[in-house]
Scaffold this motif. Structure first.
Motif, short mmCIF file in Angstrom:
data_model
loop_
_atom_site.label_atom_id
_atom_site.label_comp_id
_atom_site.label_asym_id
_atom_site.label_seq_id
_atom_site.Cartn_x
_atom_site.Cartn_y
_atom_site.Cartn_z
N ALA A 21 0.84 -1.21 0.00
CA ALA A 21 0.00 0.00 0.00
C ALA A 21 0.87 1.25 0.00
O ALA A 21 0.52 2.26 -0.64
N ALA A 22 2.00 1.21 0.72
CA ALA A 22 2.89 2.37 0.74
C ALA A 22 3.49 2.61 -0.63
O ALA A 22 3.68 3.77 -1.04
N LEU A 219 -4.13 17.70 -1.09
CA LEU A 219 -4.26 16.40 -1.75
C LEU A 219 -5.28 15.49 -1.07
O LEU A 219 -5.92 14.66 -1.73
N LEU A 220 -5.47 15.64 0.23
CA LEU A 220 -6.47 14.84 0.93
C LEU A 220 -7.89 15.19 0.48
O LEU A 220 -8.83 14.42 0.73
N ASN A 221 -8.03 16.33 -0.16
CA ASN A 221 -9.35 16.76 -0.66
C ASN A 221 -9.47 16.65 -2.17
O ASN A 221 -10.44 17.16 -2.75
N LEU A 222 -8.51 16.00 -2.81
CA LEU A 222 -8.55 15.79 -4.25
C LEU A 222 -8.46 14.30 -4.57
O LEU A 222 -7.87 13.53 -3.81
N MET A 223 -9.04 13.92 -5.70
CA MET A 223 -8.89 12.54 -6.15
C MET A 223 -7.44 12.28 -6.54
O MET A 223 -6.85 13.08 -7.26
N PRO A 224 -6.82 11.22 -6.06
CA PRO A 224 -5.44 10.92 -6.48
C PRO A 224 -5.33 10.83 -8.00
O PRO A 224 -6.16 10.18 -8.65
N LEU A 255 -5.41 5.52 1.35
CA LEU A 255 -4.10 4.95 1.05
C LEU A 255 -3.16 5.11 2.24
O LEU A 255 -2.38 4.19 2.57
N ILE A 256 -3.20 6.27 2.88
CA ILE A 256 -2.34 6.51 4.04
C ILE A 256 -2.72 5.57 5.19
O ILE A 256 -1.86 4.96 5.84
N GLN A 257 -4.02 5.41 5.42
CA GLN A 257 -4.46 4.52 6.49
C GLN A 257 -4.08 3.08 6.22
O GLN A 257 -3.75 2.33 7.16
#
Length: 491
Positions: A21-22, A219-224, A255-257
Motif C-alpha cells: 500500500a505504501a 491532496l487529501l481533498n482531491l482525487m489521487p 491509502l495513508i491509512q
C-alpha cells in the motif's frame, strides 16, 4: 546488481503497516500533477525519462555569473548548443516564480512575483534549477542523495536535513488519541530525505511559502491523480485505475491509512490548525516515495547478462569497451562494483564522504558542490541507462556520451590540486573511445527503454515537453530515445 541487497531502514516496520500500500501511495504521489502549485508540476515532471529530464526548451540556468551566455531564457536548445562552455547550466525547469496565497483546487491561489532572472521581454518563464536532474532509477542505493549530498542518509520525517535539524518533529498518537511531537530517525533513507525537498520548493514545484501540512490538506481533498489517466494494467496502480476516466478509485486518506500504522494518523486532534494526517504529510510522502523508488531497480542490462555468464550478450566492441572501462579508462575507480558508483550504502559503510569527487567539470567557484566538503566535489552517479538520460554531469553541459568520454580522455577541463587523481589524460584511440561508448549503451535495461514494469507510469502533461500517455506493465511499443535524438557516438 540482482545480487545487491536493496538498502532500506531497519526500523521501517515501526512506521509502515503495509509495504504494498505504501508503494501504491508513493507512486501516486510521485506522478500526481496536482502536487504542483500550478496543478501541473509533479515529481515526475523532472524524472519522466529513465528517471531523468530530457527536455530541451527552457532548461538554461545562467550559472554563477548570473548571465545567460548560451541562449536567452525559454530558448530551445539544439545539438549545436553542446557542449556548453560558458558556465550556463542545463538544469530542469520548475515553476513560474509566484508566492503562495492559499489552496484553491488542483492549482493553488498564488501571486505572480517579478522574476529578474527567468523572464523573456519582461514576462516570467519557468525557473530552472542550478543543476541537472539525477536519475531516480537505482537511486535507492545512494548513501546520500542530490548532487551535493544534502539529502541526509537519516530521514527525520520532515525535511532533507536529517539529524542536523534538531527541531524536526512529527506527531505520534499516544493514549486517548493525543498526538505528541517526537523526533524520528530512519537510517539508509536518503531517498525519503530527498523526496521531501522539492514539493514545496519555490523553484521546483510550488508557489513560495507553501508547507507540507497545506499540501496535505490539498491532496487529501482531491482525487489521487485526478487530472491523469492510469493504465488498467499499471503494475502498481492498475487495480485502482478508473480508466477510461482519470484518477484512482480511492482517496489519499484511505491509502495513508492502509500504508501506515495508526500511531502516525489515528487521531481527531487538531494541532496548529491542521489534522494529524495533514501535519504528518511529510512523513508519509518521504517514506512512500522512497518505497516506490525502491522498486525502480534496473538490473537486467546486457552487461548484467554478460556478467551472469551469457558470453553472447555483448559484441566484441562492447567487450573491448568494458576492458577500457576497467583498465585504461580507469572508469571503475569511481563507477565500480555492481551499482557502478562509489556513493552507495554498501560502499560508504557509514562514511558520508565516500563517492564524492572533484572531476574538473567546472571551476570550484562556479559550484562548491558537496555540503560536507565543498571544493567542487559531487556525488558519482550510477551509469545504467545513461544512454537515455542526458544531458550529462551535474551542470548538464555535455549532450552525448562521446562528449563525456572526450572530457575524461583530455583529463577534465578545470583540474586543480583537489581534482581526483584518476582524472588525467588517458590517450585513448578513436576505437577505444567508440568501444567505451558502446559499452555504456549496453548498460541500458530494455525494461527502462520500453517502460515495462516497474518503469510503467500514469499519463503526464510535461511543460515544454511531449505529453506522455499512460503506460501499462507491458510497456510501450516504441523505445525511448536519447537527449535531442543525438547519436551517443557524436563528438
Amino acid at each position: 546488481l540482482k545480487r545487491a541487497p536493496v538498502p532500506l531502514p531497519a526500523n521501517l516496520g515501526d512506521f509502515v503497516a503495509n509495504r504494498g500500500a505504501a508503494i501504491q501511495l508513493g507512486k501516486a504521489f510521485f506522478w500526481d500533477m496536482q502536487t504542483g502549485g500550478d496543478g501541473v508540476q509533479a515529481c515526475a515532471s523532472c524524472h519522466f525519462q529513465a528517471g531523468a529530464d530530457t527536455r530541451s526548451r527552457n532548461i538554461l540556468n545562467p550559472g554563477a555569473n548570473g548571465v545567460f551566455d548560451t541562449a536567452v531564457p525559454d530558448a530551445m536548445l539544439t545539438a549545436a548548443s553542446f557542449p556548453i562552455t560558458t558556465g550556463d547550466v542545463a538544469g530542469s525547469q520548475g515553476v513560474i516564480k509566484r508566492s503562495f496565497l492559499g489552496l484553491l483546487g488542483p492549482g493553488d491561489s498564488c501571486a505572480t512575483v517579478p522574476d529578474p532572472v527567468f523572464n523573456f521581454h519582461g514576462v516570467n518563464v519557468r525557473q530552472v534549477t542550478g543543476r541537472n536532474t539525477p536519475s531516480t532509477v537505482n537511486a535507492i542505493f545512494n548513501f546520500r542523495s542530490f548532487w551535493d549530498g544534502r539529502a541526509n542518509n537519516v530521514f527525520n520525517g520532515v525535511n532533507p536535513a536529517g539529524p542536523t535539524d534538531p527541531n524536526a518533529t512529527v506527531l505520534k498518537v499516544g493514549a486517548g488519541g493525543v498526538p505528541v511531537a517526537v523526533q524520528v530517525r530512519l537510517r539508509n533513507a536518503s531517498l525519503a530525505s530527498q523526496a521531501v525537498g522539492p514539493p514545496n520548493n519555490g523553484v521546483e514545484m510550488s508557489c513560495s511559502g507553501r508547507r507540507f501540512p497545506e499540501l496535505g490538506r490539498k491532496l487529501l481533498n482531491l482525487m489521487p491523480l485526478g487530472q491523469q489517466l492510469v493504465h488498467p494494467s499499471d503494475s502498481i496502480l492498475g487495480g485502482l485505475s478508473r480508466a477510461p476516466n482519470s484518477g484512482l478509485n480511492t482517496t489519499y486518506g484511505a491509502l495513508i491509512q492502509a500504508a501506515f500504522k495508526p500511531a502516525w494518523w489515528n487521531s481527531g486532534a487538531v494541532v496548529d490548525g491542521f489534522s494529524v494526517m495533514e501535519d504528518n504529510f511529510s512523513l508519509y510522502w518521504g517514506l512512500s516515495v522512497m518505497l516506490y523508488e525502491s522498486t525502480l531497480v534496473s538490473d537486467d542490462t546486457r552487461v548484467d547478462r554478460f556478467l551472469d555468464g551469457n558470453r553472447g550478450a555483448l559484441t566484441a566492441e562492447e567487450q573491448l569497451g568494458m576492458n577500457v572501462f576497467t583498465g585504461k579508462g580507469r572508469c571503475d575507480q569511481c563507477h565500480g562494483k555492481a551499482e557502478l558508483t562509489a556513493a552507495t550504502v554498501s560502499e560508504a559503510s557509514g562514511d558520508p564522504l565516500k563517492g564524492f569527487f572533484n572531476t574538473g567539470v567546472r571551476p570550484i567557484a562556479d559550484d562548491a558542490g558537496d555540503i560536507l566538503q565543498g571544493n567542487g566535489f559531487f556525488k558519482t552517479p550510477g551509469l545504467r541507462n545513461v544512454e537515455l538520460n542526458g544531458p550529462y554531469f551535474h551542470n548538464g553541459d555535455k549532450a552525448t556520451l562521446r562528449q563525456v568520454v572526450d572530457f575524461y580522455d583530455r583529463g577534465g577541463d578545470f583540474r586543480t590540486r583537489l581534482t581526483n587523481g584518476q582524472v588525467r589524460p588517458l590517450g585513448m584511440t578513436q576505437g577505444e573511445k567508440n568501444a567505451l561508448v558502446a559499452f555504456m549503451v549496453a548498460l541500458t535495461d530494455d525494461r527502462v527503454r520500453f517502460e515495462k514494469a516497474p518503469f510503467d507510469h500514469p499519463s503526464l502533461d510535461v511543460p515544454n515537453g511531449t505529453n506522455l500517455p499512460a503506460v501499462g506493465a507491458a510497456g510501450r511499443s516504441t523505445p525511448l530515445g536519447t537527449f535531442l535524438g543525438v547519436n551517443p557516438f557524436q563528438p
